[in-house]
Design an enzyme around this catalytic site. Structure first.
Site, mmCIF file in Angstrom:
data_model
loop_
_atom_site.group_PDB
_atom_site.id
_atom_site.type_symbol
_atom_site.label_atom_id
_atom_site.label_comp_id
_atom_site.label_asym_id
_atom_site.label_seq_id
_atom_site.Cartn_x
_atom_site.Cartn_y
_atom_site.Cartn_z
ATOM 1 N N LYS A 9 -18.145 -0.687 -10.236
ATOM 2 C CA LYS A 9 -17.365 -1.644 -10.736
ATOM 3 C C LYS A 9 -17.937 -2.740 -11.461
ATOM 4 O O LYS A 9 -18.536 -2.577 -12.513
ATOM 5 C CB LYS A 9 -16.469 -2.197 -9.417
ATOM 6 C CG LYS A 9 -15.416 -0.949 -9.085
ATOM 7 C CD LYS A 9 -14.953 -1.099 -7.542
ATOM 8 C CE LYS A 9 -13.993 0.174 -7.616
ATOM 9 N NZ LYS A 9 -13.855 0.740 -6.353
ATOM 10 N N SER A 18 -8.496 -3.988 -2.280
ATOM 11 C CA SER A 18 -8.418 -3.378 -3.911
ATOM 12 C C SER A 18 -6.807 -3.345 -4.506
ATOM 13 O O SER A 18 -7.036 -3.389 -5.752
ATOM 14 C CB SER A 18 -8.806 -1.979 -3.636
ATOM 15 O OG SER A 18 -8.486 -1.390 -2.784
ATOM 16 N N HIS A 78 -14.940 -5.174 -4.826
ATOM 17 C CA HIS A 78 -14.546 -5.775 -5.771
ATOM 18 C C HIS A 78 -15.212 -7.214 -5.774
ATOM 19 O O HIS A 78 -14.627 -8.013 -6.652
ATOM 20 C CB HIS A 78 -12.961 -5.749 -5.584
ATOM 21 C CG HIS A 78 -12.409 -4.364 -5.756
ATOM 22 N ND1 HIS A 78 -12.310 -3.798 -6.957
ATOM 23 C CD2 HIS A 78 -11.932 -3.333 -4.711
ATOM 24 C CE1 HIS A 78 -11.849 -2.503 -6.720
ATOM 25 N NE2 HIS A 78 -11.584 -2.360 -5.375
HETATM 26 C C1 LIG Z 1 -13.822 2.031 -5.405
HETATM 27 C C2 LIG Z 1 -13.768 1.658 -4.060
HETATM 28 C C3 LIG Z 1 -14.652 2.637 -3.075
HETATM 29 C C4 LIG Z 1 -15.004 3.835 -3.615
HETATM 30 O O1 LIG Z 1 -16.245 3.726 -4.533
HETATM 31 P P1 LIG Z 1 -16.880 4.786 -5.456
HETATM 32 O O2 LIG Z 1 -18.124 4.248 -5.815
HETATM 33 O O3 LIG Z 1 -16.096 4.442 -6.690
HETATM 34 O O4 LIG Z 1 -16.617 5.771 -4.780
HETATM 35 C C5 LIG Z 1 -14.800 2.107 -2.066
HETATM 36 N N1 LIG Z 1 -14.173 1.117 -1.444
HETATM 37 C C6 LIG Z 1 -13.355 0.417 -2.174
HETATM 38 C C7 LIG Z 1 -12.844 -1.192 -1.448
HETATM 39 C C8 LIG Z 1 -13.198 0.652 -3.468
HETATM 40 O O5 LIG Z 1 -12.519 -0.358 -4.249
#
Ligand SMILES: *Cc1c(COP(=O)(O)O)cnc(C)c1O
Length: 391
Positions: free
Chosen positions: A237, A177, A205
Protein backbone atom coordinates in the site's frame (compact mmCIF):
# COMPACT_ATOMS: atom_id res chain seq x y z
CA UNK A 1 -21.94 -31.24 -14.57
CA UNK A 2 -21.90 -32.27 -10.93
CA UNK A 3 -20.44 -29.05 -9.58
CA UNK A 4 -22.97 -26.87 -11.44
CA UNK A 5 -20.75 -23.80 -11.23
CA UNK A 6 -22.91 -21.90 -13.74
CA UNK A 7 -25.87 -21.89 -11.38
CA UNK A 8 -23.91 -20.12 -8.62
CA UNK A 9 -22.38 -17.70 -11.11
CA UNK A 10 -25.83 -16.84 -12.45
CA UNK A 11 -27.12 -16.31 -8.92
CA UNK A 12 -24.28 -13.93 -8.18
CA UNK A 13 -25.01 -12.02 -11.40
CA UNK A 14 -28.70 -11.79 -10.52
CA UNK A 15 -27.81 -10.27 -7.12
CA UNK A 16 -25.76 -7.53 -8.77
CA UNK A 17 -22.68 -8.85 -7.00
CA UNK A 18 -20.71 -10.19 -9.94
CA UNK A 19 -17.06 -9.16 -9.87
CA UNK A 20 -14.99 -8.39 -12.95
CA UNK A 21 -11.49 -7.08 -13.55
CA UNK A 22 -10.17 -4.14 -15.50
CA UNK A 23 -6.81 -4.21 -17.22
CA UNK A 24 -4.42 -1.48 -16.13
CA UNK A 25 -2.07 -0.39 -18.89
CA UNK A 26 0.04 2.19 -17.04
CA UNK A 27 2.00 2.52 -13.80
CA UNK A 28 -0.14 3.10 -10.72
CA UNK A 29 -0.87 6.83 -10.33
CA UNK A 30 -3.48 9.59 -10.46
CA UNK A 31 -3.82 9.43 -14.24
CA UNK A 32 -3.94 5.92 -15.60
CA UNK A 33 -4.89 4.05 -18.74
CA UNK A 34 -7.39 1.23 -18.36
CA UNK A 35 -8.62 -0.98 -21.19
CA UNK A 36 -7.22 1.53 -23.67
CA UNK A 37 -8.87 4.62 -22.13
CA UNK A 38 -7.45 7.40 -19.94
CA UNK A 39 -8.92 7.84 -16.47
CA UNK A 40 -8.40 9.80 -13.30
CA UNK A 41 -8.20 7.11 -10.59
CA UNK A 42 -9.33 7.30 -6.95
CA UNK A 43 -9.18 3.63 -6.09
CA UNK A 44 -5.66 2.43 -5.42
CA UNK A 45 -3.95 2.09 -2.02
CA UNK A 46 -0.75 3.80 -3.19
CA UNK A 47 -1.31 6.54 -0.58
CA UNK A 48 2.05 8.26 -0.94
CA UNK A 49 2.53 7.81 -4.68
CA UNK A 50 5.52 5.48 -4.23
CA UNK A 51 4.33 2.57 -6.40
CA UNK A 52 5.85 4.23 -9.45
CA UNK A 53 8.47 6.46 -7.82
CA UNK A 54 11.66 6.62 -9.94
CA UNK A 55 14.02 6.09 -6.97
CA UNK A 56 12.10 3.03 -5.80
CA UNK A 57 12.03 1.61 -9.33
CA UNK A 58 15.76 2.29 -9.73
CA UNK A 59 16.51 0.52 -6.43
CA UNK A 60 14.58 -2.50 -7.66
CA UNK A 61 16.32 -2.52 -11.04
CA UNK A 62 19.79 -2.26 -9.59
CA UNK A 63 19.06 -4.91 -6.96
CA UNK A 64 17.96 -7.22 -9.75
CA UNK A 65 21.44 -7.11 -11.24
CA UNK A 66 22.94 -7.80 -7.82
CA UNK A 67 20.52 -10.49 -6.60
CA UNK A 68 18.74 -11.73 -9.71
CA UNK A 69 14.97 -12.04 -9.74
CA UNK A 70 13.63 -14.82 -7.53
CA UNK A 71 14.01 -15.45 -3.81
CA UNK A 72 14.82 -19.02 -4.82
CA UNK A 73 14.02 -20.74 -1.52
CA UNK A 74 12.24 -20.19 1.78
CA UNK A 75 13.83 -17.92 4.39
CA UNK A 76 14.81 -20.92 6.55
CA UNK A 77 16.56 -22.75 3.73
CA UNK A 78 18.61 -20.30 1.67
CA UNK A 79 16.15 -17.59 0.61
CA UNK A 80 16.98 -15.05 3.34
CA UNK A 81 19.25 -12.50 1.66
CA UNK A 82 21.20 -9.57 3.04
CA UNK A 83 18.55 -7.30 1.44
CA UNK A 84 15.77 -9.02 3.43
CA UNK A 85 17.82 -8.87 6.60
CA UNK A 86 18.64 -5.19 6.30
CA UNK A 87 15.02 -4.33 5.56
CA UNK A 88 13.91 -6.23 8.67
CA UNK A 89 16.39 -4.29 10.80
CA UNK A 90 15.24 -0.99 9.31
CA UNK A 91 11.57 -1.85 9.86
CA UNK A 92 12.29 -2.76 13.50
CA UNK A 93 13.99 0.61 14.03
CA UNK A 94 11.20 2.43 12.16
CA UNK A 95 8.47 0.90 14.32
CA UNK A 96 10.47 1.12 17.57
CA UNK A 97 10.21 -2.64 18.08
CA UNK A 98 12.94 -5.14 18.97
CA UNK A 99 12.58 -7.00 15.71
CA UNK A 100 10.60 -7.28 12.50
CA UNK A 101 9.95 -10.25 10.21
CA UNK A 102 9.07 -10.17 6.52
CA UNK A 103 6.20 -12.13 5.00
CA UNK A 104 5.26 -12.53 1.32
CA UNK A 105 2.07 -10.50 1.77
CA UNK A 106 -0.36 -9.25 4.38
CA UNK A 107 -2.79 -12.12 3.99
CA UNK A 108 -0.04 -14.63 4.79
CA UNK A 109 1.31 -12.54 7.66
CA UNK A 110 -2.09 -12.52 9.35
CA UNK A 111 -2.70 -16.25 8.80
CA UNK A 112 0.79 -17.03 10.07
CA UNK A 113 0.75 -14.87 13.17
CA UNK A 114 -2.64 -15.80 14.57
CA UNK A 115 -2.23 -19.51 14.00
CA UNK A 116 1.30 -19.48 15.46
CA UNK A 117 0.11 -17.71 18.61
CA UNK A 118 -3.20 -19.46 19.26
CA UNK A 119 -4.62 -22.96 19.47
CA UNK A 120 -7.73 -24.71 20.74
CA UNK A 121 -7.29 -23.65 24.37
CA UNK A 122 -7.09 -19.96 23.40
CA UNK A 123 -9.53 -17.25 22.36
CA UNK A 124 -9.44 -14.57 19.68
CA UNK A 125 -11.59 -11.42 19.79
CA UNK A 126 -12.01 -9.60 16.51
CA UNK A 127 -13.75 -6.41 15.50
CA UNK A 128 -16.61 -7.46 13.27
CA UNK A 129 -15.37 -5.21 10.46
CA UNK A 130 -11.84 -6.65 10.43
CA UNK A 131 -10.18 -7.48 7.12
CA UNK A 132 -11.05 -10.90 5.66
CA UNK A 133 -7.49 -12.17 6.17
CA UNK A 134 -7.76 -11.59 9.94
CA UNK A 135 -11.13 -13.31 10.16
CA UNK A 136 -9.85 -16.26 8.12
CA UNK A 137 -6.75 -16.41 10.31
CA UNK A 138 -8.90 -16.59 13.45
CA UNK A 139 -10.87 -19.51 12.05
CA UNK A 140 -7.75 -21.33 10.87
CA UNK A 141 -6.10 -21.06 14.29
CA UNK A 142 -8.75 -23.27 15.91
CA UNK A 143 -9.05 -20.80 18.82
CA UNK A 144 -12.46 -19.88 20.21
CA UNK A 145 -13.54 -17.12 17.90
CA UNK A 146 -15.61 -14.07 18.81
CA UNK A 147 -16.47 -10.95 16.84
CA UNK A 148 -17.24 -7.85 18.90
CA UNK A 149 -19.28 -4.86 17.73
CA UNK A 150 -17.33 -2.38 15.63
CA UNK A 151 -14.98 -0.29 17.81
CA UNK A 152 -17.15 -1.12 20.83
CA UNK A 153 -14.88 -1.41 23.87
CA UNK A 154 -17.77 -2.16 26.24
CA UNK A 155 -18.97 -5.06 24.12
CA UNK A 156 -15.42 -6.40 23.95
CA UNK A 157 -14.87 -6.09 27.69
CA UNK A 158 -18.01 -8.07 28.44
CA UNK A 159 -16.69 -10.87 26.24
CA UNK A 160 -13.21 -10.74 27.74
CA UNK A 161 -14.51 -11.02 31.28
CA UNK A 162 -16.50 -14.17 30.43
CA UNK A 163 -13.63 -16.17 28.96
CA UNK A 164 -11.39 -18.68 30.74
CA UNK A 165 -9.11 -19.18 27.76
CA UNK A 166 -5.34 -19.68 28.19
CA UNK A 167 -4.28 -16.88 25.81
CA UNK A 168 -6.54 -14.01 24.79
CA UNK A 169 -5.74 -12.09 21.62
CA UNK A 170 -7.59 -8.91 20.62
CA UNK A 171 -7.27 -8.30 16.89
CA UNK A 172 -8.21 -5.19 14.98
CA UNK A 173 -7.52 -3.24 11.81
CA UNK A 174 -5.69 0.01 12.67
CA UNK A 175 -7.49 1.94 9.92
CA UNK A 176 -10.58 0.05 8.77
CA UNK A 177 -10.15 -0.77 5.10
CA UNK A 178 -13.72 -0.16 3.94
CA UNK A 179 -14.75 2.61 6.39
CA UNK A 180 -11.51 4.54 6.87
CA UNK A 181 -12.06 5.11 10.59
CA UNK A 182 -9.49 4.29 13.29
CA UNK A 183 -9.68 1.67 16.02
CA UNK A 184 -9.76 3.15 19.57
CA UNK A 185 -6.32 1.77 20.28
CA UNK A 186 -5.59 3.54 23.59
CA UNK A 187 -8.73 2.00 25.06
CA UNK A 188 -8.10 -1.40 23.46
CA UNK A 189 -4.57 -1.42 24.79
CA UNK A 190 -5.71 -0.60 28.35
CA UNK A 191 -8.38 -3.26 28.11
CA UNK A 192 -5.80 -5.80 26.97
CA UNK A 193 -3.57 -4.96 29.97
CA UNK A 194 -6.50 -5.27 32.40
CA UNK A 195 -7.47 -8.69 31.07
CA UNK A 196 -3.97 -10.09 30.50
CA UNK A 197 -4.72 -10.20 26.80
CA UNK A 198 -2.49 -9.26 23.87
CA UNK A 199 -3.36 -6.66 21.27
CA UNK A 200 -2.64 -7.26 17.58
CA UNK A 201 -3.13 -4.48 15.03
CA UNK A 202 -3.09 -4.84 11.26
CA UNK A 203 -2.11 -1.38 10.08
CA UNK A 204 -2.16 -1.99 6.34
CA UNK A 205 -3.73 1.43 5.70
CA UNK A 206 -2.10 3.46 8.45
CA UNK A 207 1.61 3.05 7.71
CA UNK A 208 2.85 5.92 5.59
CA UNK A 209 -0.37 7.91 5.81
CA UNK A 210 -0.69 8.41 9.59
CA UNK A 211 1.80 9.47 12.26
CA UNK A 212 4.24 12.37 11.96
CA UNK A 213 6.89 10.10 10.41
CA UNK A 214 4.50 7.71 8.73
CA UNK A 215 4.61 5.20 11.58
CA UNK A 216 0.87 4.60 11.29
CA UNK A 217 -1.55 4.16 14.17
CA UNK A 218 1.19 3.05 16.60
CA UNK A 219 2.89 6.42 16.14
CA UNK A 220 -0.42 8.32 15.98
CA UNK A 221 -1.52 6.92 19.35
CA UNK A 222 2.06 6.63 20.78
CA UNK A 223 1.80 2.91 21.47
CA UNK A 224 5.04 1.13 22.30
CA UNK A 225 5.78 -2.59 22.11
CA UNK A 226 4.25 -3.18 25.54
CA UNK A 227 1.01 -1.41 24.64
CA UNK A 228 0.79 -3.04 21.22
CA UNK A 229 2.82 -6.25 21.15
CA UNK A 230 1.84 -7.50 17.67
CA UNK A 231 2.05 -4.92 14.89
CA UNK A 232 1.45 -5.94 11.27
CA UNK A 233 2.18 -3.72 8.28
CA UNK A 234 1.82 -4.36 4.57
CA UNK A 235 4.24 -3.14 1.92
CA UNK A 236 1.88 -3.14 -1.06
CA UNK A 237 0.00 0.00 0.00
CA UNK A 238 1.75 3.22 1.07
CA UNK A 239 5.19 1.58 0.71
CA UNK A 240 4.39 1.05 -2.96
CA UNK A 241 6.10 -2.36 -3.26
CA UNK A 242 4.90 -5.80 -2.10
CA UNK A 243 5.00 -7.99 0.98
CA UNK A 244 4.32 -7.46 4.66
CA UNK A 245 6.00 -7.46 8.04
CA UNK A 246 5.29 -8.22 11.67
CA UNK A 247 7.07 -6.13 14.32
CA UNK A 248 7.37 -6.97 17.99
CA UNK A 249 9.52 -8.52 20.69
CA UNK A 250 12.45 -10.85 20.18
CA UNK A 251 10.34 -13.70 21.58
CA UNK A 252 7.43 -12.95 19.26
CA UNK A 253 9.61 -12.94 16.15
CA UNK A 254 11.45 -16.12 17.17
CA UNK A 255 8.05 -17.75 17.80
CA UNK A 256 6.96 -16.81 14.28
CA UNK A 257 10.17 -18.15 12.75
CA UNK A 258 9.59 -21.47 14.55
CA UNK A 259 5.81 -21.82 14.23
CA UNK A 260 4.25 -19.55 11.55
CA UNK A 261 3.52 -21.96 8.72
CA UNK A 262 2.96 -19.21 6.15
CA UNK A 263 6.46 -17.98 6.97
CA UNK A 264 8.15 -21.35 6.91
CA UNK A 265 6.56 -23.03 3.90
CA UNK A 266 6.86 -20.37 1.25
CA UNK A 267 9.51 -18.78 -0.95
CA UNK A 268 10.96 -15.50 0.27
CA UNK A 269 9.90 -12.35 -1.56
CA UNK A 270 12.31 -11.38 -4.37
CA UNK A 271 15.33 -9.66 -2.76
CA UNK A 272 14.95 -6.80 -5.24
CA UNK A 273 11.52 -6.11 -3.73
CA UNK A 274 13.21 -5.84 -0.33
CA UNK A 275 15.76 -3.38 -1.75
CA UNK A 276 13.00 -1.35 -3.39
CA UNK A 277 11.20 -1.27 -0.04
CA UNK A 278 14.34 0.02 1.69
CA UNK A 279 14.26 2.93 -0.76
CA UNK A 280 10.56 3.54 -0.26
CA UNK A 281 10.96 3.39 3.54
CA UNK A 282 13.53 6.20 3.35
CA UNK A 283 11.17 8.36 1.29
CA UNK A 284 8.17 7.47 3.44
CA UNK A 285 9.98 8.59 6.62
CA UNK A 286 11.66 11.68 5.25
CA UNK A 287 9.26 13.29 2.79
CA UNK A 288 6.70 14.73 5.18
CA UNK A 289 5.28 16.85 2.38
CA UNK A 290 3.61 13.74 0.97
CA UNK A 291 1.55 13.25 4.16
CA UNK A 292 0.86 16.97 4.46
CA UNK A 293 -0.32 17.23 0.86
CA UNK A 294 -2.44 14.09 1.23
CA UNK A 295 -4.10 15.46 4.37
CA UNK A 296 -4.85 18.76 2.66
CA UNK A 297 -6.59 16.92 -0.17
CA UNK A 298 -8.62 14.85 2.30
CA UNK A 299 -9.73 17.91 4.30
CA UNK A 300 -10.63 19.80 1.12
CA UNK A 301 -12.66 16.85 -0.19
CA UNK A 302 -14.57 16.45 3.08
CA UNK A 303 -15.38 20.13 3.33
CA UNK A 304 -16.72 20.25 -0.22
CA UNK A 305 -18.72 17.04 0.20
CA UNK A 306 -20.39 18.40 3.32
CA UNK A 307 -21.46 21.47 1.37
CA UNK A 308 -22.91 19.20 -1.31
CA UNK A 309 -24.76 17.18 1.33
CA UNK A 310 -23.03 13.88 0.56
CA UNK A 311 -22.99 11.18 3.22
CA UNK A 312 -19.41 10.58 4.34
CA UNK A 313 -18.12 8.44 7.20
CA UNK A 314 -16.14 9.54 10.25
CA UNK A 315 -12.81 9.11 8.49
CA UNK A 316 -9.74 11.30 8.36
CA UNK A 317 -7.67 8.68 6.58
CA UNK A 318 -7.11 8.48 2.80
CA UNK A 319 -10.11 6.11 2.65
CA UNK A 320 -13.25 8.22 2.17
CA UNK A 321 -16.35 6.11 1.50
CA UNK A 322 -19.57 7.67 0.23
CA UNK A 323 -22.41 5.46 1.45
CA UNK A 324 -25.15 4.95 -1.13
CA UNK A 325 -27.13 1.92 0.11
CA UNK A 326 -27.93 -0.75 -2.44
CA UNK A 327 -25.39 -2.66 -4.49
CA UNK A 328 -27.16 -1.69 -7.73
CA UNK A 329 -26.99 2.03 -6.95
CA UNK A 330 -23.32 1.81 -6.02
CA UNK A 331 -22.53 0.06 -9.30
CA UNK A 332 -24.63 2.53 -11.31
CA UNK A 333 -22.78 5.44 -9.72
CA UNK A 334 -19.39 3.91 -10.29
CA UNK A 335 -20.30 3.33 -13.96
CA UNK A 336 -21.62 6.88 -14.37
CA UNK A 337 -18.38 8.25 -12.95
CA UNK A 338 -16.35 6.02 -15.26
CA UNK A 339 -18.29 7.41 -18.21
CA UNK A 340 -16.91 10.80 -17.16
CA UNK A 341 -13.38 9.45 -16.96
CA UNK A 342 -13.23 8.92 -13.19
CA UNK A 343 -12.48 5.57 -11.60
CA UNK A 344 -14.00 4.92 -8.18
CA UNK A 345 -14.75 1.42 -6.93
CA UNK A 346 -18.21 0.31 -5.85
CA UNK A 347 -17.90 -1.85 -2.73
CA UNK A 348 -20.75 -4.29 -2.17
CA UNK A 349 -21.63 -7.26 0.03
CA UNK A 350 -20.11 -9.59 1.07
CA UNK A 351 -17.19 -7.17 1.48
CA UNK A 352 -19.44 -4.79 3.47
CA UNK A 353 -22.79 -5.40 5.26
CA UNK A 354 -25.98 -5.38 3.19
CA UNK A 355 -27.51 -1.93 2.67
CA UNK A 356 -24.17 -0.16 3.14
CA UNK A 357 -22.82 -0.44 -0.40
CA UNK A 358 -20.57 2.48 -1.09
CA UNK A 359 -18.21 4.27 -3.35
CA UNK A 360 -14.80 3.76 -1.82
CA UNK A 361 -12.78 6.82 -2.73
CA UNK A 362 -9.08 6.73 -1.90
CA UNK A 363 -6.64 9.61 -2.07
CA UNK A 364 -2.93 9.61 -2.77
CA UNK A 365 -0.13 12.15 -2.54
CA UNK A 366 0.07 11.60 -6.31
CA UNK A 367 -3.24 13.51 -6.70
CA UNK A 368 -3.26 17.23 -7.34
CA UNK A 369 -5.84 19.62 -5.96
CA UNK A 370 -7.21 19.99 -9.48
CA UNK A 371 -7.80 16.22 -9.67
CA UNK A 372 -9.92 16.41 -6.52
CA UNK A 373 -11.87 19.30 -8.01
CA UNK A 374 -12.58 17.17 -11.09
CA UNK A 375 -13.77 14.35 -8.83
CA UNK A 376 -16.06 16.71 -6.91
CA UNK A 377 -17.58 18.07 -10.13
CA UNK A 378 -18.28 14.56 -11.35
CA UNK A 379 -19.79 13.56 -7.99
CA UNK A 380 -22.02 16.61 -8.07
CA UNK A 381 -23.30 15.64 -11.51
CA UNK A 382 -23.68 11.95 -10.74
CA UNK A 383 -24.20 10.99 -7.17
CA UNK A 384 -26.78 13.49 -6.02
CA UNK A 385 -29.36 12.88 -8.72
CA UNK A 386 -28.97 9.10 -8.35
CA UNK A 387 -29.05 9.28 -4.57
CA UNK A 388 -32.28 11.30 -4.63
CA UNK A 389 -33.83 8.83 -7.01
CA UNK A 390 -33.13 6.05 -4.54
CA UNK A 391 -34.29 7.94 -1.44
C1 LIG B 1 -4.66 -5.20 1.94
C2 LIG B 1 -4.85 -5.71 3.33
C3 LIG B 1 -4.28 -6.92 3.72
C4 LIG B 1 -3.62 -7.84 2.74
O1 LIG B 1 -2.34 -7.41 2.44
P1 LIG B 1 -1.66 -7.95 1.12
O2 LIG B 1 -0.21 -7.66 1.31
O3 LIG B 1 -2.27 -7.20 0.00
O4 LIG B 1 -1.95 -9.42 1.06
C5 LIG B 1 -4.38 -7.30 5.04
N1 LIG B 1 -5.04 -6.54 5.93
C6 LIG B 1 -5.62 -5.37 5.58
C7 LIG B 1 -6.33 -4.56 6.61
C8 LIG B 1 -5.54 -4.94 4.26
O5 LIG B 1 -6.15 -3.81 3.91
Amino acid sequence: MSFDLEKDLQARRAQGLYRTRKTLEAPQGAEVKVDGKPYLAFCNNDYLGLASHPEVSAAMASATSEYGTGGGASHLVIGHSRAHHQLEEELAAFTGRERALLFSNGYMANLGVISALLGKEDAVFQDRLNHASLLDAGLLSGARFQRYLHNDVVNLEARLSRTDARRKLIVTDGVFSMDGDLAPLKELSELAHRHSAWLMVDDAHGFGALGAKGGGVAEHFSLNQDDLPVLVGTLGKAFGTAGAFVAGSEALIETLIQFARTYIYTTSMPPAVAEATRASLRILKEENWRREHLNKLIQFFRKECKQMGLKLMDSHSPIQPVIVGSADTAVAMSEALAAQGILVTAIRPPTVPKGTSRLRITFSAAHKQQHVEQLLDALERTVRPLQEEVA
